[in-house]
Design a protein around this motif. Structure first.
Motif, PDB file in Angstrom:
ATOM      1  N   ALA A 296       2.538   4.731  -0.496  1.00  8.90           N
ATOM      2  CA  ALA A 296       1.616   5.839  -0.072  1.00  8.90           C
ATOM      3  C   ALA A 296       0.071   5.482  -0.081  1.00  8.90           C
ATOM      4  O   ALA A 296      -0.661   5.640   0.758  1.00  8.90           O
ATOM      5  CB  ALA A 296       1.482   7.013  -1.207  1.00  8.90           C
ATOM      6  N   TRP A 297      -0.391   4.592  -0.926  1.00  8.00           N
ATOM      7  CA  TRP A 297      -1.823   3.879  -1.046  1.00  8.00           C
ATOM      8  C   TRP A 297      -1.986   3.172   0.141  1.00  8.00           C
ATOM      9  O   TRP A 297      -3.147   3.237   0.753  1.00  8.00           O
ATOM     10  CB  TRP A 297      -1.946   3.111  -2.388  1.00  8.00           C
ATOM     11  CG  TRP A 297      -3.021   2.432  -2.416  1.00  8.00           C
ATOM     12  CD1 TRP A 297      -4.493   3.092  -2.828  1.00  8.00           C
ATOM     13  CD2 TRP A 297      -3.430   1.321  -1.949  1.00  8.00           C
ATOM     14  NE1 TRP A 297      -5.270   2.046  -2.630  1.00  8.00           N
ATOM     15  CE2 TRP A 297      -4.570   0.949  -2.390  1.00  8.00           C
ATOM     16  CE3 TRP A 297      -2.509  -0.012  -1.865  1.00  8.00           C
ATOM     17  CZ2 TRP A 297      -5.251  -0.245  -2.093  1.00  8.00           C
ATOM     18  CZ3 TRP A 297      -3.083  -1.191  -1.831  1.00  8.00           C
ATOM     19  CH2 TRP A 297      -4.556  -1.385  -1.699  1.00  8.00           C
TER      20      TRP A 297
ATOM     21  N   TRP B 222      -2.340   5.254   2.947  1.00 12.18           N
ATOM     22  CA  TRP B 222      -3.582   6.074   3.076  1.00 12.18           C
ATOM     23  C   TRP B 222      -4.769   5.222   3.540  1.00 12.18           C
ATOM     24  O   TRP B 222      -5.637   5.386   3.986  1.00 12.18           O
ATOM     25  CB  TRP B 222      -3.778   6.721   1.416  1.00 12.18           C
ATOM     26  CG  TRP B 222      -5.050   7.462   1.412  1.00 12.18           C
ATOM     27  CD1 TRP B 222      -6.169   6.972   0.787  1.00 12.18           C
ATOM     28  CD2 TRP B 222      -5.367   8.735   1.810  1.00 12.18           C
ATOM     29  NE1 TRP B 222      -7.219   7.790   0.939  1.00 12.18           N
ATOM     30  CE2 TRP B 222      -6.661   9.230   1.330  1.00 12.18           C
ATOM     31  CE3 TRP B 222      -4.520   9.786   2.198  1.00 12.18           C
ATOM     32  CZ2 TRP B 222      -7.199  10.255   1.618  1.00 12.18           C
ATOM     33  CZ3 TRP B 222      -4.934  10.840   2.528  1.00 12.18           C
ATOM     34  CH2 TRP B 222      -6.467  11.286   2.059  1.00 12.18           C
TER      35      TRP B 222
ATOM     36  N   TRP C  30       7.029   3.451  -4.694  1.00  8.04           N
ATOM     37  CA  TRP C  30       6.621   4.479  -3.261  1.00  8.04           C
ATOM     38  C   TRP C  30       5.144   4.844  -3.476  1.00  8.04           C
ATOM     39  O   TRP C  30       4.571   4.935  -2.610  1.00  8.04           O
ATOM     40  CB  TRP C  30       7.675   5.764  -3.597  1.00  8.04           C
ATOM     41  CG  TRP C  30       8.806   5.402  -3.304  1.00  8.04           C
ATOM     42  CD1 TRP C  30       9.954   5.137  -4.330  1.00  8.04           C
ATOM     43  CD2 TRP C  30       9.371   5.280  -2.202  1.00  8.04           C
ATOM     44  NE1 TRP C  30      11.157   4.991  -3.528  1.00  8.04           N
ATOM     45  CE2 TRP C  30      10.750   4.928  -2.244  1.00  8.04           C
ATOM     46  CE3 TRP C  30       8.888   5.181  -0.717  1.00  8.04           C
ATOM     47  CZ2 TRP C  30      11.668   4.680  -1.072  1.00  8.04           C
ATOM     48  CZ3 TRP C  30       9.787   4.931   0.355  1.00  8.04           C
ATOM     49  CH2 TRP C  30      11.245   4.897   0.136  1.00  8.04           C
TER      50      TRP C  30
END
Length: 123
Positions: free
Chosen positions: A116-117, A120, A112
């Motif tokens: 997310a990275w 982003w 996860w």
């Protein structure tokens, strides 16, 4: 890992999870203690959640790129280590196997985090 493999692994894991859920509800309810049945159920729950996660990763691949494949491998490894160790623990009663479960949990968290990275990075 490719989008296609993510979908294949997701579908296979859903098949296993549905079968394991049914087996737990019908085949193990009179065999396992309530505690071990709860352990089994936790394995099923996390396998379903993360199999769905694999499907989501496949859908996000075109937008987020190859980092999604890394998240997929981590998620798949998490399923094997987390859910797999709980299934074996519930069936065998060998408590030492519970030491493997957190490694799978860390793999889930890492998957996860990679997702997310990747999101982003695209922003």
């Amino acid at each position: 890992m490719s989008e296609r493999l993510l979908i294949v692994y997701a579908a296979i894991n859903m098949i296993i999870a549905v079968g394991a859920g049914a087996f737990g509800a019908h085949g193990l309810k009179n065999t396992l203690s309530a505690d071990m049945l709860a352990v089994w159920h936790t394995g099923v729950t996390y396998q379903v959640m993360h199999a769905l996660g694999l499907f989501i990763l496949a859908l996000l691949w075109p937008k987020l790129g190859a980092a999604v494949g890394t998240a997929g491998w981590l998620m798949l490894g998490g399923i094997v280590l987390f859910s797999g160790s709980l299934y074996v623990l519930a069936l065998s009663g060998i408590r030492v196997l519970g030491a493997i479960t957190p490694i799978g949990g860390v793999a889930f968290i890492a998957a996860w985090a990679v997702l997310a990275w990747a999101a982003w990075r695209q922003a």
